[in-house]
Design a protein around this motif. Structure first.
Motif, short mmCIF file in Angstrom:
data_model
loop_
_atom_site.label_atom_id
_atom_site.label_comp_id
_atom_site.label_asym_id
_atom_site.label_seq_id
_atom_site.Cartn_x
_atom_site.Cartn_y
_atom_site.Cartn_z
N LEU A 23 0.82 -1.20 0.00
CA LEU A 23 0.00 0.00 0.00
C LEU A 23 0.86 1.25 0.00
O LEU A 23 1.81 1.36 0.77
N GLY A 24 0.50 2.18 -0.84
CA GLY A 24 1.06 3.53 -0.79
C GLY A 24 -0.09 4.50 -0.62
O GLY A 24 -0.95 4.60 -1.50
N ILE A 25 -0.14 5.18 0.52
CA ILE A 25 -1.25 6.10 0.78
C ILE A 25 -1.20 7.29 -0.17
O ILE A 25 -2.24 7.74 -0.68
N ASP A 26 -0.02 7.83 -0.40
CA ASP A 26 0.12 9.04 -1.23
C ASP A 26 0.43 8.64 -2.66
O ASP A 26 1.52 8.89 -3.18
N GLY A 27 -0.52 8.00 -3.28
CA GLY A 27 -0.28 7.43 -4.60
C GLY A 27 -1.02 8.13 -5.72
O GLY A 27 -1.47 9.28 -5.59
N ARG A 28 -1.19 7.40 -6.80
CA ARG A 28 -1.88 7.91 -7.98
C ARG A 28 -3.13 7.11 -8.30
O ARG A 28 -3.77 7.33 -9.31
N GLY A 29 -3.43 6.13 -7.47
CA GLY A 29 -4.61 5.33 -7.71
C GLY A 29 -4.37 4.15 -8.63
O GLY A 29 -5.26 3.74 -9.37
N THR A 30 -3.16 3.59 -8.57
CA THR A 30 -2.87 2.40 -9.37
C THR A 30 -3.22 1.16 -8.56
O THR A 30 -2.94 1.09 -7.36
N ALA A 31 -3.83 0.20 -9.22
CA ALA A 31 -4.28 -1.00 -8.50
C ALA A 31 -3.96 -2.26 -9.29
O ALA A 31 -4.19 -2.32 -10.49
N ARG A 89 0.05 8.80 13.15
CA ARG A 89 -1.07 9.58 12.62
C ARG A 89 -0.91 11.08 12.81
O ARG A 89 -1.86 11.85 12.69
N ALA A 90 0.32 11.50 13.10
CA ALA A 90 0.57 12.94 13.25
C ALA A 90 0.31 13.66 11.94
O ALA A 90 0.71 13.20 10.87
N GLY A 91 -0.36 14.79 12.03
CA GLY A 91 -0.55 15.66 10.88
C GLY A 91 -1.73 15.31 9.98
O GLY A 91 -2.03 16.06 9.04
N ILE A 92 -2.38 14.18 10.22
CA ILE A 92 -3.49 13.79 9.33
C ILE A 92 -4.75 14.59 9.66
O ILE A 92 -4.92 15.11 10.76
N ARG A 93 -5.65 14.66 8.69
CA ARG A 93 -6.93 15.34 8.92
C ARG A 93 -7.84 14.51 9.84
O ARG A 93 -8.70 15.05 10.49
N ARG A 94 -7.66 13.22 9.86
CA ARG A 94 -8.35 12.28 10.73
C ARG A 94 -9.76 11.96 10.27
O ARG A 94 -10.16 10.81 10.25
N TYR A 95 -10.54 12.96 9.92
CA TYR A 95 -11.93 12.75 9.51
C TYR A 95 -12.06 12.90 7.99
O TYR A 95 -11.36 13.71 7.37
N GLY A 96 -12.96 12.13 7.42
CA GLY A 96 -13.26 12.26 6.00
C GLY A 96 -14.67 11.81 5.72
O GLY A 96 -15.21 10.94 6.42
N GLN A 97 -15.27 12.40 4.70
CA GLN A 97 -16.60 11.98 4.30
C GLN A 97 -16.80 12.20 2.82
O GLN A 97 -16.20 13.10 2.23
N ALA A 177 -13.58 9.03 1.11
CA ALA A 177 -13.59 9.48 2.50
C ALA A 177 -12.28 9.14 3.20
O ALA A 177 -11.74 9.94 3.97
N LEU A 178 -11.76 7.95 2.93
CA LEU A 178 -10.50 7.54 3.56
C LEU A 178 -9.33 8.37 3.04
O LEU A 178 -8.43 8.74 3.81
N ASP A 179 -9.35 8.71 1.77
CA ASP A 179 -8.32 9.60 1.21
C ASP A 179 -8.31 10.93 1.97
O ASP A 179 -7.25 11.45 2.34
N GLN A 180 -9.48 11.48 2.18
CA GLN A 180 -9.60 12.75 2.89
C GLN A 180 -9.09 12.61 4.32
O GLN A 180 -8.35 13.48 4.81
N ALA A 181 -9.46 11.54 5.01
CA ALA A 181 -9.04 11.35 6.40
C ALA A 181 -7.53 11.15 6.52
O ALA A 181 -6.92 11.58 7.50
N CYS A 182 -6.93 10.48 5.53
CA CYS A 182 -5.48 10.22 5.55
C CYS A 182 -4.66 11.43 5.14
O CYS A 182 -3.45 11.48 5.41
N SER A 183 -5.28 12.39 4.47
CA SER A 183 -4.52 13.51 3.92
C SER A 183 -3.91 14.35 5.03
O SER A 183 -4.41 14.41 6.16
N LEU A 184 -2.80 14.98 4.72
CA LEU A 184 -2.06 15.78 5.69
C LEU A 184 -2.59 17.20 5.72
O LEU A 184 -2.82 17.81 4.67
N ASP A 185 -2.80 17.72 6.91
CA ASP A 185 -3.26 19.10 7.11
C ASP A 185 -2.03 19.96 7.41
O ASP A 185 -1.37 19.76 8.43
N PRO A 186 -1.70 20.91 6.52
CA PRO A 186 -0.48 21.71 6.72
C PRO A 186 -0.52 22.56 7.99
O PRO A 186 0.52 23.03 8.45
N ARG A 187 -1.70 22.73 8.56
CA ARG A 187 -1.80 23.53 9.79
C ARG A 187 -1.45 22.71 11.03
O ARG A 187 -1.28 23.28 12.11
#
Length: 198
Positions: A23-31, A89-97, A177-187
């Motif tokens: 798994l690569g979280i920060d990918g391009r959507g290759t499967a 899980r530091a820096g992640i947005r945590r929530y996604g929908q 939703a999972l992509d959003q939750a995993c994404s990094l929040d620069p703040r």
């Protein structure tokens, strides 16, 4: 994969299944997915595409019995892969929908990467099988994922008529939703919790 290199490799071998997941979280959507259950492969592939995850799944299971062990164990391994790749899980947005339509069907997924596993899954009645995929395995898969990813997932299909469409919308919504939750929040530099730990 991006510079953050949030990735993981998981292997699981039992008397019932042999599974490997990259798994690569920060990918391009290759499967590249091969489980022996074509419809399940399709669902996992579109999950990766719409979540922008790079995902390779290789699974061999006792499909002569049924799909239960294979589907559940893939859920276990995929959850472990996300948990390992996310680290503390530091820096992640945590929530996604996300809400996703598929023709007459609609699905909504809400994710919290809280390290508190919980699944709420609600769908209209589904046909017994879509292709070779037994639809009663849907909660088994998502429950296994949630437990091993440390995720809360509320997945709701409020309406739909075609089981393929309902499941496809659900997997796409889950991916987005999972992509959003995993994404990094620069703040945020630390863990997204008032407790200081997830």
């Amino acid at each position: 994969m991006s510079e953050t290199k949030r990735s993981a490799f998981i292997e699981r071998k039992t008397k019932e299944t042999a599974i490997s997941i990259q798994l690569g979280i920060d990918g391009r959507g290759t499967a590249e997915v091969s489980t022996g259950i074509a419809f399940f492969d399709h669902m996992l592939s579109l999950f990766a595409v719409h979540g922008f995850f790079d995902l390779t799944v290789r699974a061999r299971g006792d499909l002569d019995v049924d799909g239960h062990h294979t589907v559940e164990d893939v859920g276990i391994c995929l959850g472990q892969a996300f948990s390992r790749a996310l680290g503390d899980r530091a820096g992640i947005r945590r929530y996604g929908q996300a809400s996703v339509p598929m023709d007459e069907a609609l699905a909504r997924a809400v994710v919290d990467l809280s390290n508190r596993p919980y699944l709420v899954l609600k769908t209209p009645a589904l046909v017994e099988r879509v292709g070779a995929f037994e639809t009663e395995l849907l909660p088994e898969f998502f429950r296994a994922f949630c437990v091993h990813a440390g995720a809360t997932l509320h997945l709701h299909v409020p309406y739909g008529e075609n089981s393929h469409h309902m499941l496809e919308a659900a997997f796409k919504a889950w991916g987005r939703a999972l992509d959003q939750a995993c994404s990094l929040d620069p703040r945020r530099s630390g863990v997204p919790s008032s407790k200081g730990v997830l």
